[in-house]
Design a protein around this motif. Structure first.
Motif, PDB file in Angstrom:
ATOM      1  N   SER A  94       0.791  -1.230   0.000  1.00 29.23           N
ATOM      2  CA  SER A  94       0.000   0.000   0.000  1.00 29.23           C
ATOM      3  C   SER A  94       0.822   1.277   0.000  1.00 29.23           C
ATOM      4  O   SER A  94       0.286   2.357  -0.185  1.00 29.23           O
ATOM      5  CB  SER A  94      -0.945  -0.001   1.210  1.00 29.23           C
ATOM      6  OG  SER A  94      -1.820  -1.125   1.138  1.00 29.23           O
ATOM      7  N   SER A  95       2.137   1.170   0.243  1.00 24.15           N
ATOM      8  CA  SER A  95       3.024   2.336   0.153  1.00 24.15           C
ATOM      9  C   SER A  95       4.458   1.849   0.002  1.00 24.15           C
ATOM     10  O   SER A  95       4.763   0.699   0.340  1.00 24.15           O
ATOM     11  CB  SER A  95       2.899   3.236   1.392  1.00 24.15           C
ATOM     12  OG  SER A  95       3.464   2.618   2.530  1.00 24.15           O
ATOM     13  N   ALA A 117       2.497  -3.622   3.129  1.00 23.96           N
ATOM     14  CA  ALA A 117       1.180  -4.001   3.652  1.00 23.96           C
ATOM     15  C   ALA A 117       1.210  -3.749   5.153  1.00 23.96           C
ATOM     16  O   ALA A 117       1.420  -4.646   5.968  1.00 23.96           O
ATOM     17  CB  ALA A 117       0.868  -5.461   3.339  1.00 23.96           C
ATOM     18  N   ASN A 166      -3.705  -1.475   7.083  1.00 23.47           N
ATOM     19  CA  ASN A 166      -3.973  -1.173   5.674  1.00 23.47           C
ATOM     20  C   ASN A 166      -5.121  -1.992   5.097  1.00 23.47           C
ATOM     21  O   ASN A 166      -5.754  -1.583   4.121  1.00 23.47           O
ATOM     22  CB  ASN A 166      -2.725  -1.414   4.830  1.00 23.47           C
ATOM     23  CG  ASN A 166      -1.710  -0.294   4.889  1.00 23.47           C
ATOM     24  OD1 ASN A 166      -0.583  -0.450   4.449  1.00 23.47           O
ATOM     25  ND2 ASN A 166      -2.097   0.859   5.444  1.00 23.47           N
ATOM     26  N   ILE A 181     -11.104   2.934  -2.092  1.00 19.27           N
ATOM     27  CA  ILE A 181     -10.479   1.668  -2.465  1.00 19.27           C
ATOM     28  C   ILE A 181     -11.074   1.161  -3.775  1.00 19.27           C
ATOM     29  O   ILE A 181     -10.343   0.757  -4.697  1.00 19.27           O
ATOM     30  CB  ILE A 181     -10.674   0.620  -1.349  1.00 19.27           C
ATOM     31  CG1 ILE A 181      -9.978   1.063  -0.059  1.00 19.27           C
ATOM     32  CG2 ILE A 181     -10.172  -0.748  -1.800  1.00 19.27           C
ATOM     33  CD1 ILE A 181      -8.480   1.088  -0.139  1.00 19.27           C
ATOM     34  N   ARG A 236      -9.723   2.847  -6.977  1.00 20.05           N
ATOM     35  CA  ARG A 236      -8.288   2.915  -7.231  1.00 20.05           C
ATOM     36  C   ARG A 236      -7.911   2.188  -8.527  1.00 20.05           C
ATOM     37  O   ARG A 236      -7.151   2.702  -9.334  1.00 20.05           O
ATOM     38  CB  ARG A 236      -7.525   2.343  -6.042  1.00 20.05           C
ATOM     39  CG  ARG A 236      -6.008   2.463  -6.134  1.00 20.05           C
ATOM     40  CD  ARG A 236      -5.581   3.934  -6.264  1.00 20.05           C
ATOM     41  NE  ARG A 236      -5.951   4.717  -5.118  1.00 20.05           N
ATOM     42  CZ  ARG A 236      -5.116   5.116  -4.185  1.00 20.05           C
ATOM     43  NH1 ARG A 236      -3.845   4.751  -4.253  1.00 20.05           N
ATOM     44  NH2 ARG A 236      -5.530   5.862  -3.196  1.00 20.05           N
ATOM     45  N   ILE A 269      -7.587  -3.687  -7.528  1.00 21.91           N
ATOM     46  CA  ILE A 269      -7.775  -3.314  -6.122  1.00 21.91           C
ATOM     47  C   ILE A 269      -9.241  -3.488  -5.730  1.00 21.91           C
ATOM     48  O   ILE A 269      -9.552  -4.005  -4.648  1.00 21.91           O
ATOM     49  CB  ILE A 269      -7.316  -1.865  -5.883  1.00 21.91           C
ATOM     50  CG1 ILE A 269      -5.792  -1.752  -5.995  1.00 21.91           C
ATOM     51  CG2 ILE A 269      -7.781  -1.363  -4.526  1.00 21.91           C
ATOM     52  CD1 ILE A 269      -5.031  -2.433  -4.892  1.00 21.91           C
ATOM     53  N   TYR A 328      -1.598   0.346  -5.274  1.00 23.20           N
ATOM     54  CA  TYR A 328      -1.930   1.360  -4.269  1.00 23.20           C
ATOM     55  C   TYR A 328      -0.702   2.177  -3.884  1.00 23.20           C
ATOM     56  O   TYR A 328      -0.803   3.324  -3.471  1.00 23.20           O
ATOM     57  CB  TYR A 328      -2.529   0.696  -3.025  1.00 23.20           C
ATOM     58  CG  TYR A 328      -3.531   1.557  -2.305  1.00 23.20           C
ATOM     59  CD1 TYR A 328      -4.868   1.512  -2.628  1.00 23.20           C
ATOM     60  CD2 TYR A 328      -3.122   2.428  -1.294  1.00 23.20           C
ATOM     61  CE1 TYR A 328      -5.801   2.313  -1.972  1.00 23.20           C
ATOM     62  CE2 TYR A 328      -4.045   3.229  -0.632  1.00 23.20           C
ATOM     63  CZ  TYR A 328      -5.374   3.168  -0.978  1.00 23.20           C
ATOM     64  OH  TYR A 328      -6.283   3.971  -0.335  1.00 23.20           O
TER      65      TYR A 328
END
Length: 582
Positions: A467-468, A473, A477, A488, A491, A495, A548
């Motif tokens: 997620s970043s 994860a 998240n 969500i 996205r 996803i 994401y």
């Protein structure tokens, strides 16, 4: 006295509404809380429910959801905890004939930041109910009770989109969120508070809420004999403790969803643990109470402005937060308490409620908590030894073997490969070690103990959506994926698929106890096998997906795998659980 005056919102315009209600269909009121969508409340139709404490008047929501919901917000389940009721067990609301306007969220409990303008006060023991308008009123619906997280020091009931979870479900159920005391006002462990019977007040608030649900949810169309508890992090830890509370009597719940947490998560100490005693004394010093004679401390604390209590609580939390040695936590409170024996002893002695369990973890549970720039092996060891002083020298040597130093072992799986984002060479190693200790190992401990008993099914998941760039994860998240949040869903297609699948499994479990029973919008999804201790299988969501986080990889939406990921590391922590329950 029929109800705490400060909690009672008199609904003074009911007669007026009865005259011109139809003309109000175009009138909108907006009520917003982070985690919830803005709520356009149409006053034209106001559902009314009569319970022992009075008439509860809710509102309809017709925008932002695939179906119309009826919401009853800010309903008191306990009296104000101010004044003489501060630092005491909660007291339920009394019988009343009053009419209560349940169109707005109630006050939140005082702790943590309040940046969005929503009031905090000690009159905070309130709940929110979400139910579908279109339902067969001859049938009682399953009930979900969500317990919020926040390290037992922050958070509030409406910080997750439980309304969204309800609205998109293929089968109807009723969702509930609520506030409970947190920070020093909810959890103030020490020898003194133990002697006065004042431990784990936040858990006692939760237990009072469960009682309220048992007594009142049928009036809202819910089935008190079909209640699921769900929570993330501290909410999950809480549910783990309730799973082991009063095991000699039927529980006020029938299924549990324990996300990134467990009864053995992190450390559950006794109230006289040296760290808790030190934090208690620092809390008193922050308030200028260091010289107050012990017999007068609690009475004097009850006379203070609650803002001072909150400020001192937040100050002590912020001092200890960088080292993750959080103050104001649940503790082992002995016979008759909420956590009567060390949780690992409860597991080993078979003392838990045998109900269906859905539980799981994320790949990078520790990423948000540990320092990003840690760079040397000695810093890695020192951080964990300070956090867990009961680890011996031999334990620390084994720890360094289990988590090979990426600087001296180039083939270590903990080598940090992300460049230009400010991460130290030991970050990946530390975030994995802490995440395994605090969340992953305890979650799998739950699955293994409960599955070995065999009385009720257990379903284990692993959330792996990246997620970043830094967090991966990370802890929490997965939460908006489960509730199928709009941000969500929009996205990407992949996803949305992962989120939709998770929502389908979760809501099927909530309504039936089996994540596979309700086909919903994903009738061809992979069957999620029940976990077994000897040949454990788990479901993995989003492995290889980094969209994401800004990437292009779609990964695999869902797959069934053997429960072998980080198994050696978890075994290290399982062998030492007792050290963190002293």
């Amino acid at each position: 006295m029929v109800m705490a005056p400060s909690t009672l919102r008199s609904f003074v315009f009911l007669a007026w509404i009865s005259v011109v209600g139809i003309g109000l269909l175009g009138l909108w009121l907006w009520d917003f809380a982070p985690g919830e969508n803005p709520l356009p409340l149409i006053i034209g139709s106001r559902p009314r429910v009569t319970v022992r404490q009075g008439v509860i008047v809710g509102s309809e929501v017709k925008t932002g959801y695939p179906q119309t919901l009826e919401m009853f917000l800010g309903i008191p389940y306990g009296l104000s905890t101010a004044g003489e009721r501060r630092f005491r067990p909660p007291v339920g609301v009394n019988a009343s004939t009053e009419i209560f306007d349940a169109s707005k969220y109630g006050d939140r409990c005082p702790a943590g930041p309040s940046r969005d303008g929503f009031p905090q006060s000690e009159d905070c023991l309130n709940l929110n109910i979400y139910r579908p308008k279109a339902r067969d009123e001859s049938k009682k619906l399953p009930v979900l009770v969500h317990v919020h997280g926040g390290a037992f020091n922050t958070g509030f009931g409406s910080n997750r989109q439980i309304s969204n979870l309800v609205a998109w479900s293929a089968e109807p159920f009723i969702g509930i969120s609520f506030n409970y005391r947190i920070g020093a006002l909810g959890f103030l462990p020490s020898r003194l508070t133990a002697e006065e019977g004042l431990l784990n007040l936040g858990l006692k608030d939760q237990a009072l809420l469960f009682e309220w649900v048992q007594e009142n949810i049928a009036a809202f169309g819910g089935n008190p004999d079909d209640v699921t508890l769900m929570g993330v992090s501290a909410g999950a830890h809480s549910i783990g403790h309730h799973l082991m509370h009063n095991t000699d009597r039927p529980p006020p719940f029938h299924k549990v969803i324990i996300e990134s947490g467990a009864t053995t998560a992190r450390a559950v100490y006794t109230p006289t643990n040296p760290m808790h005693e030190q934090q208690f004394q620092e809390f008193l010093t922050e308030l200028g109470f260091q010289d107050v004679p012990e017999p007068y401390i609690m009475d004097e604390l009850r006379t203070l402005d609650v803002k001072k209590i909150k400020e001192a609580s937040d100050t002590i939390f912020n001092i200890y937060n960088p080292s993750i040695r959080w103050p104001f936590q649940p503790v082992i409170d002995g016979e008759g308490g909420m956590i009567p024996i060390p949780p690992i002893d409860a597991w080993r002695s078979g003392k838990w409620h045998k109900v269906p369990i859905l539980t799981g973890f994320n790949t990078n549970e520790g990423a948000m908590f540990v320092p990003k720039t840690i760079s040397t092996a000695s810093q890695f060891t020192a951080f964990l030894h300070r956090l867990l002083p009961s680890l011996s020298k031999d334990d620390l040597e084994i720890l360094n073997d289990v988590y090979p130093d990426p600087l001296s072992h180039p083939d270590s799986k903990y080598v940090e490969t992300r460049k230009g984002v400010g991460l130290g060479a030991q970050f990946k190693r530390l975030e994995q070690a802490y995440g395994h200790f605090a969340y992953v190992a305890p979650v799998r401990q739950t699955a293994r103990f409960a599955a070995a008993d065999g009385d009720a099914p257990v379903y284990l998941y692993h959330f792996a959506v990246n997620s970043s760039v830094i967090g991966g994860a990370d802890h929490g998240n997965h939460a908006p994926f489960v509730t199928y949040n709009r941000d969500i869903r929009e996205r990407s297609d992949s996803i949305e698929e992962i989120s939709g699948l998770m929502h389908a499994y979760w809501t099927s479990f909530i309504t039936t106890g089996d994540p596979n029973a309700i086909e919903g919008r994903y009738p061809d999804r992979l069957p999620w096998p029940a976990y077994t201790r000897d040949a454990g299988k788990l479901i993995v969501f989003g492995a290889g997906n980094d969209e994401y986080a800004g990437g292009q990889n779609k990964g695999t939406a869902v797959q069934i795998m053997d429960d072998t990921w980080a198994l050696e590391e978890c075994r290290f922590w399982w062998a030492r659980t007792e050290l963190f329950e002293l």
